[in-house]
Design an enzyme around this catalytic site. Structure first.
Site, PDB file in Angstrom:
ATOM      1  N   GLU A 185     -41.785  23.790  39.319  1.00 27.11           N
ATOM      2  CA  GLU A 185     -41.693  23.936  37.863  1.00 27.11           C
ATOM      3  C   GLU A 185     -42.230  22.697  37.150  1.00 27.11           C
ATOM      4  O   GLU A 185     -43.017  22.790  36.197  1.00 27.11           O
ATOM      5  CB  GLU A 185     -40.237  24.183  37.457  1.00 27.11           C
ATOM      6  CG  GLU A 185     -39.628  25.449  38.062  1.00 27.11           C
ATOM      7  CD  GLU A 185     -39.040  25.240  39.450  1.00 27.11           C
ATOM      8  OE1 GLU A 185     -38.300  26.122  39.902  1.00 27.11           O
ATOM      9  OE2 GLU A 185     -39.324  24.206  40.086  1.00 27.11           O
ATOM     10  N   ASP A 197     -34.774  39.169  42.583  1.00 31.77           N
ATOM     11  CA  ASP A 197     -33.384  39.154  43.036  1.00 31.77           C
ATOM     12  C   ASP A 197     -32.446  38.469  42.046  1.00 31.77           C
ATOM     13  O   ASP A 197     -31.293  38.190  42.367  1.00 31.77           O
ATOM     14  CB  ASP A 197     -33.271  38.501  44.414  1.00 31.77           C
ATOM     15  CG  ASP A 197     -33.858  37.097  44.451  1.00 31.77           C
ATOM     16  OD1 ASP A 197     -34.425  36.659  43.436  1.00 31.77           O
ATOM     17  OD2 ASP A 197     -33.749  36.435  45.507  1.00 31.77           O
TER      18      ASP A 197
END
Length: 298
Positions: A242, A175
């Site tokens: 992350e 997206d």
């Protein structure tokens, strides 16, 4: 009475012969029409395949970009995959790894990938119900795409040779919006390259060991092989996916390679599509007795 019986009989036979001949000719014409239509359809299919032939052909002189994209079933899924694929078709030496969040491959994604024009691998990995977002949950409530990204990493480690296969790994959600320059910026990553991401977060800056978004870094393929324990987790605090995986690769802030004009340029954006509202389906059912055709692929 004008013709004798013998002449009339001969003429009658000629007429019958011409009728049979015309009938045969009509059948041949019909057969030729059908053959022409079949050949025309085949030509159209060939032209379509040529148009959709992957642009990301192998080039031994440049590293390959391995793009890991988690995806899940929703009304907007095909539209967003289509938009992303049209970008990826312009990137040379790109291998798209698409992982569905389900217990088997769906027909929609299978058929889409077969015609998307990008070199791809299709996988699936289902998120357990206890850690999966519910339809009404905010998207930040639970980690998303964890097992799917891990499935992509596992595929890389099992199917690529760390000695001969050179490349970079990037986690690209379906997206987001990507500038083509981003892919060339990341292609020659030595360890981990980084850049800013547009339209992300609600803070002035991100407070984590590695202040970056999932779309804001790429890792050299060799590091993926060198650290097989480096995986994402459903148990890390919000916003630390992350940081966690980069720390597992023994990376430090000094290892970061700033890209995109020394991190002063935005080349990727979080452009989440608004969730589709289908309240008119119920109105249609009440008015005409049925909604839109459920077999129509959207």
């Amino acid at each position: 009475t004008f013709c004798g019986n013998q002449e009339f009989g001969s003429l009658s036979k000629q007429i019958d012969w011409y009728k049979d001949h015309i009938k045969q000719q009509k059948e041949e014409i019909q057969s030729l029409k059908e053959s022409f239509e079949q050949a025309s359809e085949k030509l159209q299919r060939c032209e379509k395949l040529l148009r959709r032939k992957p642009i990301s052909r192998n080039d031994e002189n440049i590293p390959t970009i391995y793009l890991i994209t988690p995806t899940h079933t929703r009304l907007e899924q095909k539209a967003e995959l289509t938009r992303l694929s049209h970008t990826l078709r312009h990137v040379k030496n790109l291998h798209w790894i698409v992982i569905e969040d389900c217990d088997k491959k769906t027909n929609l994604v299978t058929n889409f990938l077969a015609n998307c024009g990008v070199t791809y691998t299709h996988l699936y990995a289902e998120t357990p119900a206890q850690v999966k977002l519910k339809s009404n949950d905010p998207n930040w409530l639970k980690p998303r795409g964890v097992l799917q990204r891990n499935a992509g990493l596992t595929w890389l480690r099992k199917n690529l040779n760390p000695e001969s296969d050179k490349g970079v790994v990037y986690f690209a959600d379906d997206d987001n919006t990507y500038d083509l320059d981003l892919f060339e910026e990341m292609r020659y990553t030595k360890k981990v390259s980084v850049w800013p991401v547009g339209l992300v977060g609600a803070l002035r800056y991100e407070k984590r060991p590695f202040a970056m978004d999932m779309a804001g870094f790429a890792v050299n393929l060799k590091l993926i092989h060198d650290h097989p324990e480096a995986l994402f987790s459903n148990t890390v605090p919000r916003g630390y996916q992350e940081s966690t995986i980069l720390k597992k690769m023994s990376l430090t802030l000094e290892d970061l390679e700033p890209k995109a004009n020394n991190c002063k340029k935005i080349l990727v954006w979080h452009t989440r599509t608004e969730k589709t509202k289908t309240k008119n389906e119920d109105k249609m059912k009440k008015k005409i007795g049925s909604g839109s055709d459920p077999n129509m692929e959207v």
